[in-house]
Design a protein around this motif. Structure first.
Motif, PDB file in Angstrom:
ATOM      1  N   MET A  66       0.558  -1.301  -0.045  1.00  0.00           N
ATOM      2  CA  MET A  66       0.081  -0.030   0.032  1.00  0.00           C
ATOM      3  C   MET A  66       0.814   1.093   0.004  1.00  0.00           C
ATOM      4  O   MET A  66       0.315   2.274   0.002  1.00  0.00           O
ATOM      5  N   GLU A 120       1.650   2.360  -4.363  1.00  0.00           N
ATOM      6  CA  GLU A 120       0.670   3.439  -4.359  1.00  0.00           C
ATOM      7  C   GLU A 120       0.707   4.071  -5.807  1.00  0.00           C
ATOM      8  O   GLU A 120      -0.545   4.255  -6.203  1.00  0.00           O
ATOM      9  N   GLY A 147      -2.167   2.135  -7.413  1.00  0.00           N
ATOM     10  CA  GLY A 147      -3.287   2.967  -7.174  1.00  0.00           C
ATOM     11  C   GLY A 147      -3.800   3.859  -8.203  1.00  0.00           C
ATOM     12  O   GLY A 147      -4.974   4.095  -8.514  1.00  0.00           O
ATOM     13  N   ILE A 170      -3.253  -2.419  -3.393  1.00  0.00           N
ATOM     14  CA  ILE A 170      -3.337  -1.464  -2.503  1.00  0.00           C
ATOM     15  C   ILE A 170      -4.410  -1.442  -1.582  1.00  0.00           C
ATOM     16  O   ILE A 170      -5.217  -0.503  -1.019  1.00  0.00           O
ATOM     17  N   SER A 171      -4.668  -2.966  -1.231  1.00  0.00           N
ATOM     18  CA  SER A 171      -5.585  -3.352  -0.077  1.00  0.00           C
ATOM     19  C   SER A 171      -5.229  -2.440   1.178  1.00  0.00           C
ATOM     20  O   SER A 171      -3.907  -2.390   1.325  1.00  0.00           O
ATOM     21  N   SER A 172      -5.951  -2.338   2.228  1.00  0.00           N
ATOM     22  CA  SER A 172      -5.544  -1.678   3.504  1.00  0.00           C
ATOM     23  C   SER A 172      -4.627  -2.448   4.362  1.00  0.00           C
ATOM     24  O   SER A 172      -4.532  -3.919   4.185  1.00  0.00           O
ATOM     25  N   TYR A 173      -3.994  -1.957   5.455  1.00  0.00           N
ATOM     26  CA  TYR A 173      -3.250  -2.747   6.359  1.00  0.00           C
ATOM     27  C   TYR A 173      -4.259  -3.646   6.919  1.00  0.00           C
ATOM     28  O   TYR A 173      -3.493  -4.992   7.208  1.00  0.00           O
TER      29      TYR A 173
END
Ligand code: FES
Ligand SMILES: [Fe+2]
Length: 440
Positions: A217, A221, A225, A251-254
């Motif tokens: 991410m 990005e 992204g 770019i999935s979240s933490y």
């Protein structure tokens, strides 16, 4: 520091939560890796489908050692040191081909059977049989003794002594099993060539990166992204392109990566994507599920396809992605030079669309032409330069460290843990020193 014949000094380079920069930048360490680490571990050589017929061969390297993998007349696979016992010429010069019943050295035409045994020497009367039989050369090309053909994946251990194949890999072989079982016929074939690209960094940075779930991410990005943002501007109703399906999860979240989970196996192996993965939400390919159901039955087919492991690191230097059928090799060429090879597989008996997806993934993510790959490349090179700074000596791998983890085996933990990295570096120190003699 002098590391040769100094296992105690090697051991100081790996602490529970830190590793010393020398393991990435020291040429002496690199030489010792070639002599010890790449001899004491089971290293991937190639796939049986690359050499289907007797006499087919494929040349490659194990660490820095030139070898040739060849299908012998009895159909078994041999791995020979690619070195003529006469004057040292590499006997097999091409990347691959068919040598017939024997290899012929291009210098003085000594010939060798495909198991390495010396077959003939021109003008042999010039050699006294007794003296010649005492020579090393009379034994032909040296064959690697410890070779294992695991369901077509060929590995070898150069060192005559050491851990057995099964002991070394243990339960980690389940990732290879799953990739194979994704074929309705339980068979894979190398397809689509190989993409090679050179990195000016140490090979271990690439291995480390395979289970680094806190970087996508950030580092990706700008590429993944941007791809997603461009896609969001597409007119409503536009079918989602395969490329966007593959880019977007980067770019999935933490939270997504934390929830994915990491499984750590002994001896430096491990994988991300236990509960979920970036490969879990690909659209269905018409005809595939039906073929799998027919081959395995509904329940078993569902079980195979639900296993969407992300990256499996096989220590020391390959990474396998079962759900997208790719395998990458990180070939060490120098302390600061690594050749990455990205191989792709066809699931025999599955619709062609799956191979298309595999090839697209490889070009998008793992190729010299990749968009995402350059993000990683840039940070590896900057690390390789940065580590020469004398401002700090240690690289940190402390994320989610548990002092008790050394006593735990085959466990699943939070997907952003750096336990798998610690596992690799500890295995690194062990296999480096296993055959090292203390200097006297
Ligand atoms: S070097 Fe191979 S035959 Fe002489
Ligand atoms: Fe990356």
């Amino acid at each position: 520091m002098n590391y040769r014949n100094n296992p105690a000094a090697i051991d100081t380079l790996v602490r529970p939560t830190e590793v010393h920069r020398d393991i990435f930048i020291s040429e002496e360490i690199f030489e010792l890796e070639m002599e010890h680490l790449f001899a004491n571990t089971w290293v991937y050589v190639g796939h049986g489908s690359q050499i289907p017929n007797s006499g087919d061969f494929y040349t490659t390297t194990v660490g820095d050692q030139p070898v040739v993998m060849v299908r012998h007349t009895d159909k078994t696979i041999k791995v020979l040191h690619n070195r003529c016992p006469h004057k040292g010429v590499k006997v097999a010069g091409d990347a691959c081909g068919n040598t017939g019943k024997f290899f012929r050295c291009p210098y003085h035409a000594w010939t060798f059977k495909t198991d390495g045994k010396l077959l003939s020497i021109p003008l042999k009367k010039g050699y006294d049989p007794e003296t010649f039989n005492d020579c090393e050369a009379s034994h032909g090309m040296a064959a690697v003794e410890n070779v294992r053909d695991y369901r077509d994946f060929v590995f070898c251990r150069l060192s005559p002594e050491g851990q057995s194949f099964d002991e070394f890999f243990g339960e980690s072989l389940s990732t290879l099993d799953n990739m194979i079982e994704r074929s309705p016929e339980g068979k894979l074939e190398v397809a689509g060539g190989v993409l090679r690209y050179m990195h000016d960094c140490n090979w271990k940075m690439l291995v480390d990166n395979q289970t680094d779930t806190c970087h996508p991410m950030v580092a990706h990005e700008s590429s993944a992204g941007t791809a997603v943002r461009v896609w969001e501007e597409a007119p409503e109703g536009t079918p989602k392109p395969m490329a966007v399906e593959q880019f977007a999860p980067f770019i999935s979240s933490y939270e997504f990566f934390e929830g994915m989970g990491i499984r750590v196996w002994e001896n430096g192996h491990g994988h991300t994507g236990v509960h979920n993965s970036i490969h879990a939400a690909y659209s269905e390919v018409p005809g595939y599920l039906e073929a799998m159901n027919q081959a395995y039955g509904h329940e078993r087919a569902a079980e195979i396809l639900a296993n969407t492991r992300h990256n499996t690191t096989y220590f020391p230097n390959i990474m396998v992605k079962g759900p997208i059928q790719t395998l990458r090799i990180f070939k060490p060429l120098g302390a600061n030079k690594t050749l990455v090879e990205s191989w792709t597989f066809r699931l025999v008996g599955a619709p062609d669309k799956l191979l298309e997806r595999t090839l697209m993934y490889n070009r998008l993510i793992n190729a010299p032409t990749s968009v995402v790959g350059h993000d990683d490349h840039e940070v590896y090179e900057r690390s390789q330069h940065g580590l020469h700074s004398r401002g700090r000596e240690w690289v940190n791998v402390a994320r989610l460290y548990d002092p008790d983890e050394a006593n735990r085996k085959n466990e699943v933990v939070n997907g952003t843990s750096e336990w798998q990295m610690r596992n690799q570096y500890q295995a690194w120190a062990r296999y480096m020193t296993a055959t090292m003699k203390e200097s006297t």
